[in-house]
Write a protein that holds these residues in place. Structure first.
Motif, PDB file in Angstrom:
ATOM      1  N   ASN A  92       0.866  -1.291  -0.137  1.00  0.00           N
ATOM      2  CA  ASN A  92      -0.073   0.087  -0.065  1.00  0.00           C
ATOM      3  C   ASN A  92       0.893   1.152  -0.059  1.00  0.00           C
ATOM      4  O   ASN A  92       0.425   2.142   0.021  1.00  0.00           O
ATOM      5  CB  ASN A  92      -0.772  -0.036   1.164  1.00  0.00           C
ATOM      6  CG  ASN A  92      -1.989   0.956   1.355  1.00  0.00           C
ATOM      7  OD1 ASN A  92      -2.719   1.045   0.167  1.00  0.00           O
ATOM      8  ND2 ASN A  92      -2.167   1.729   2.428  1.00  0.00           N
ATOM      9  N   THR A 110      -5.976   0.291  -2.653  1.00  0.00           N
ATOM     10  CA  THR A 110      -4.934  -0.469  -3.670  1.00  0.00           C
ATOM     11  C   THR A 110      -5.649  -1.690  -3.874  1.00  0.00           C
ATOM     12  O   THR A 110      -6.072  -2.621  -3.068  1.00  0.00           O
ATOM     13  CB  THR A 110      -3.682  -0.634  -2.645  1.00  0.00           C
ATOM     14  OG1 THR A 110      -2.979   0.315  -2.404  1.00  0.00           O
ATOM     15  CG2 THR A 110      -2.687  -1.500  -3.720  1.00  0.00           C
TER      16      THR A 110
ATOM     17  N   THR B 143     -12.322  -9.162  -6.936  1.00  0.00           N
ATOM     18  CA  THR B 143     -11.433  -8.039  -6.887  1.00  0.00           C
ATOM     19  C   THR B 143     -10.738  -8.518  -5.515  1.00  0.00           C
ATOM     20  O   THR B 143     -11.127  -9.215  -4.550  1.00  0.00           O
ATOM     21  CB  THR B 143     -11.671  -6.817  -6.885  1.00  0.00           C
ATOM     22  OG1 THR B 143     -10.664  -6.171  -6.988  1.00  0.00           O
ATOM     23  CG2 THR B 143     -12.446  -6.317  -5.701  1.00  0.00           C
ATOM     24  N   LEU B 144      -9.465  -7.852  -5.303  1.00  0.00           N
ATOM     25  CA  LEU B 144      -8.770  -8.153  -4.099  1.00  0.00           C
ATOM     26  C   LEU B 144      -8.056  -6.453  -3.534  1.00  0.00           C
ATOM     27  O   LEU B 144      -7.690  -5.982  -4.559  1.00  0.00           O
ATOM     28  CB  LEU B 144      -7.516  -8.943  -4.311  1.00  0.00           C
ATOM     29  CG  LEU B 144      -6.599  -9.162  -3.032  1.00  0.00           C
ATOM     30  CD1 LEU B 144      -6.050 -10.870  -2.965  1.00  0.00           C
ATOM     31  CD2 LEU B 144      -5.639  -8.270  -2.860  1.00  0.00           C
ATOM     32  N   PHE B 145      -8.336  -6.236  -2.470  1.00  0.00           N
ATOM     33  CA  PHE B 145      -7.786  -5.024  -1.860  1.00  0.00           C
ATOM     34  C   PHE B 145      -6.636  -5.406  -0.893  1.00  0.00           C
ATOM     35  O   PHE B 145      -6.476  -6.213  -0.131  1.00  0.00           O
ATOM     36  CB  PHE B 145      -9.062  -4.123  -1.356  1.00  0.00           C
ATOM     37  CG  PHE B 145     -10.074  -3.828  -2.006  1.00  0.00           C
ATOM     38  CD1 PHE B 145      -9.672  -3.197  -3.038  1.00  0.00           C
ATOM     39  CD2 PHE B 145     -11.513  -3.946  -1.464  1.00  0.00           C
ATOM     40  CE1 PHE B 145     -11.068  -2.890  -3.813  1.00  0.00           C
ATOM     41  CE2 PHE B 145     -12.301  -3.657  -2.167  1.00  0.00           C
ATOM     42  CZ  PHE B 145     -12.161  -3.174  -3.620  1.00  0.00           C
ATOM     43  N   SER B 146      -5.380  -4.467  -0.976  1.00  0.00           N
ATOM     44  CA  SER B 146      -4.351  -4.753  -0.090  1.00  0.00           C
ATOM     45  C   SER B 146      -4.116  -3.496   0.525  1.00  0.00           C
ATOM     46  O   SER B 146      -2.830  -3.084   0.626  1.00  0.00           O
ATOM     47  CB  SER B 146      -3.130  -5.258  -0.960  1.00  0.00           C
ATOM     48  OG  SER B 146      -2.932  -4.262  -2.200  1.00  0.00           O
ATOM     49  N   SER B 147      -5.092  -2.646   0.866  1.00  0.00           N
ATOM     50  CA  SER B 147      -4.581  -1.417   1.457  1.00  0.00           C
ATOM     51  C   SER B 147      -4.473  -1.429   3.155  1.00  0.00           C
ATOM     52  O   SER B 147      -5.106  -1.048   3.771  1.00  0.00           O
ATOM     53  CB  SER B 147      -5.846  -0.381   1.251  1.00  0.00           C
ATOM     54  OG  SER B 147      -6.355  -0.583  -0.058  1.00  0.00           O
TER      55      SER B 147
END
Lengths: 190, 387
Positions: A92, A110, B143-147
């Protein structure tokens, strides 16, 4: 995909000004520098708007590969982990750097969805138009030169998105019309 | 425009391999934090997880742990194969299958081509998303979030938008994180780790306990006739500090904004929030920032809890794991206690819940704060009507 793309902009890693580089990027990785530069350019093409009225979606297949590998190999060699490399290694961190650089305070996410990264980042940005009137979408990936053949062999869909950053904006339809913004179709850009 | 209903919950982490066990450990104050300061899944539990997962998932700890939590959630939802064929799927993780490559790829200059190839192949965060979708027949958008640590609460927020806009009728949302060298050494380098049990919001807190776990929630459009729900998503708040790469804004500016946004969307007044299930990592800066945000927004001083001193901080998975526990707490009229909270920090003017408290309540706020200054808040409610 039916999308109205605004202000598409891209930058190749090979075009990064390594000499006399902007001091604001002195601690930044290649991903961060490229992303911040293309996003800044797209942002300047939008009408003046509060920074919390812009969502930001960063699509990256692998994130900060170089910093991650440098952090881990350095840690195993010396048993002394580097806080700066760790900070830069996060998936991120490109997003965080860019929001700070541009002062963006709206939603920021992200996306790293393998072969669906580009399409799902665009879809996510489109969904976020429910929350903010504008959205920036940026794609960036940079891989150590020695590893490029391995990544390309495993992820051939990455070929056109390698070592470059791309950014564009999306906006609610009524804003595109009222601001007479030039629209690009998805097929023209991707 | 419809609302989002939660119809299935599944979880597995260091304090239990099913949600009921994890919830009980929160009420009883049973901590999984070991002498190394980590909340790790035991060797015996890993053996069980590998033995009970289908062969296709046995390559990685990430996929066997995810399989366990997904199965529990889907079993409870009652979704049919036909439902799943149209279902959306949002996964969140910051490291995904890192157990498969972190001991190979950093040494690419001195290792075999085979090891480089397998390390590269396992590095894509999205691999488990597509493997799970294929196995369970999930055919909608993915989908994929990596935040960072906010990733999975962001995933719930976007799934809520998907359902409200009609993009999908149902969506599976979850996250998985493992303990690993990268995060352990990294958080250590930032001097954020506690060697003993963390004590969120306590005057003497000294850092966090990293943890590993997985949790999944089945979300659906409230207009669908289905099994009884755990609750509803009434409001989401998303924002960024734009302040520092690894420290929150000292006055909690961004967190306050995300809580305000969630309440505004839910049409719920600050006085109607009895409980805030905080991010509450136990780090000096996070807890102070979050407390400043809460005290500046809530004049009535609602109860504030964190359970991270029991199951550890599961990073990108913490938002869904703790949402799961919060929804269970709301249905059972229990405010979860902050284990190890002993002495209030005079710099914080909030009411930390330090003991198990029975209370009938119909709404709560869940917060996440992540590196990069990423803030998310979700307002959950027991009923569709305004509380």
């Amino acid at each position: 995909m039916s999308l109205s793309i605004l202000a598409p902009t891209h930058l190749l890693a090979s075009d990064l000004p390594l000499e006399n580089a902007d001091p604001r990027f002195r601690k930044a990785t290649a991903n961060m520098t490229m992303a911040a530069m293309v996003c800044e350019k797209v942002l300047s093409a939008l009408p003046a708007v509060e920074k919390n009225q812009i969502s930001f979606v960063l699509g990256t297949h692998f994130g900060e590969v170089t910093s991650t590998l440098d952090f881990l190999s350095g840690f195993h060699e010396t048993q002394t982990p580097s806080p700066i490399l760790f900070q830069n290694s996060l998936h991120n961190s490109t997003l965080g750097f860019t929001t700070i650089h541009l002062g963006l305070t709206g939603p920021a996410l992200t996306v790293s969805a393998d072969k669906a990264t580009i399409s799902s980042a665009l879809e996510t940005a489109q969904s976020l138009l429910e929350v903010t009137p504008y959205a920036l979408v940026c794609f960036v990936d940079y891989i150590p030169t020695e590893l490029e053949p391995y990544y390309l062999a495993r992820y051939p869909f990455m070929e056109k998105n390698w070592n470059r950053a791309f950014c564009c904006a999306l906006a609610r339809p009524e804003l595109i019309e009222s601001n007479k913004m030039t629209v690009h179709k998805f097929e023209e850009v991707f | 425009m419809g609302f989002t209903k939660v119809t299935g919950l599944g979880a597995a982490c260091s304090t239990g391999l099913e949600k009921e066990k994890i919830f009980d450990s929160c009420l009883q104050g049973e901590s999984a934090v070991g002498h190394d300061g980590l909340a790790s899944i035991s060797e015996d539990a890993w053996k069980y997880l590998f033995a009970s997962a289908p062969e296709t998932f046995r390559k990685s700890k990430c996929t066997v742990l995810s399989f366990c939590a997904v199965k529990e959630a889907l079993d409870e939802s009652g979704w049919t194969q036909d439902d799943l064929s149209q279902c959306g799927f949002i996964f969140a993780s910051t490291t995904s299958q890192i157990d498969q490559w972190e001991k190979k790829l950093p040494f690419y200059k001195n290792i075999s081509v085979e090891k480089i190839e397998s390390g590269v192949a396992d590095q894509s965060l999205g691999s488990p998303l597509f493997a799970l979708a294929e196995y369970f027949g999930i055919g909608g958008p993915k989908t994929l979030f990596s935040s960072s640590c906010s990733a999975s609460l962001q995933a719930l927020s976007i799934a809520n938008l998907w359902i409200k806009s009609g993009k999908v009728k149902r969506c599976l949302v979850g996250a998985t994180e493992l303990n690993n060298d990268l995060t352990k050494a990294g958080f250590g380098s930032l001097r954020l780790l506690s060697k003993t049990n963390a004590c969120p919001f306590d005057k003497n807190r000294s850092g966090i306990n990293l943890g590993e776990g997985s949790a999944f929630l089945c979300l659906e459009d409230s207009s669908l006739a289905s099994t009884p729900s755990w609750g509803f998503i009434r409001g989401i708040g998303l924002g960024s500090d734009a302040y520092h790469p690894t420290a929150p804004h000292p006055e909690g500016r961004g967190s306050r904004e995300s809580m305000t946004m969630a309440l505004r969307e839910a049409h719920v007044d600050v006085l109607q929030v009895p409980w805030i299930y905080a991010h509450g990592t136990g780090s000096i800066a996070n807890d102070l920032s979050e407390a400043k945000a809460i005290e500046s927004l809530f004049p009535q001083s609602p109860l504030v809890s964190s359970t991270k001193s029991l199951h550890g901080h599961t990073l990108g998975a913490c938002g869904v794991l703790e949402s799961c526990l919060g929804l269970m707490a709301m249905q059972r009229s229990q405010i979860l206690p902050t284990f190890n909270f002993k002495e209030a920090d005079p710099k914080m003017n909030i009411q930390v819940c330090g003991t198990r408290t029975e209370k009938n309540f119909s709404t709560f706020l869940k917060n996440s704060l992540g590196f990069g200054g990423i803030n998310v808040s979700i307002l959950f409610a027991k009923h569709l009507e305004t509380p």
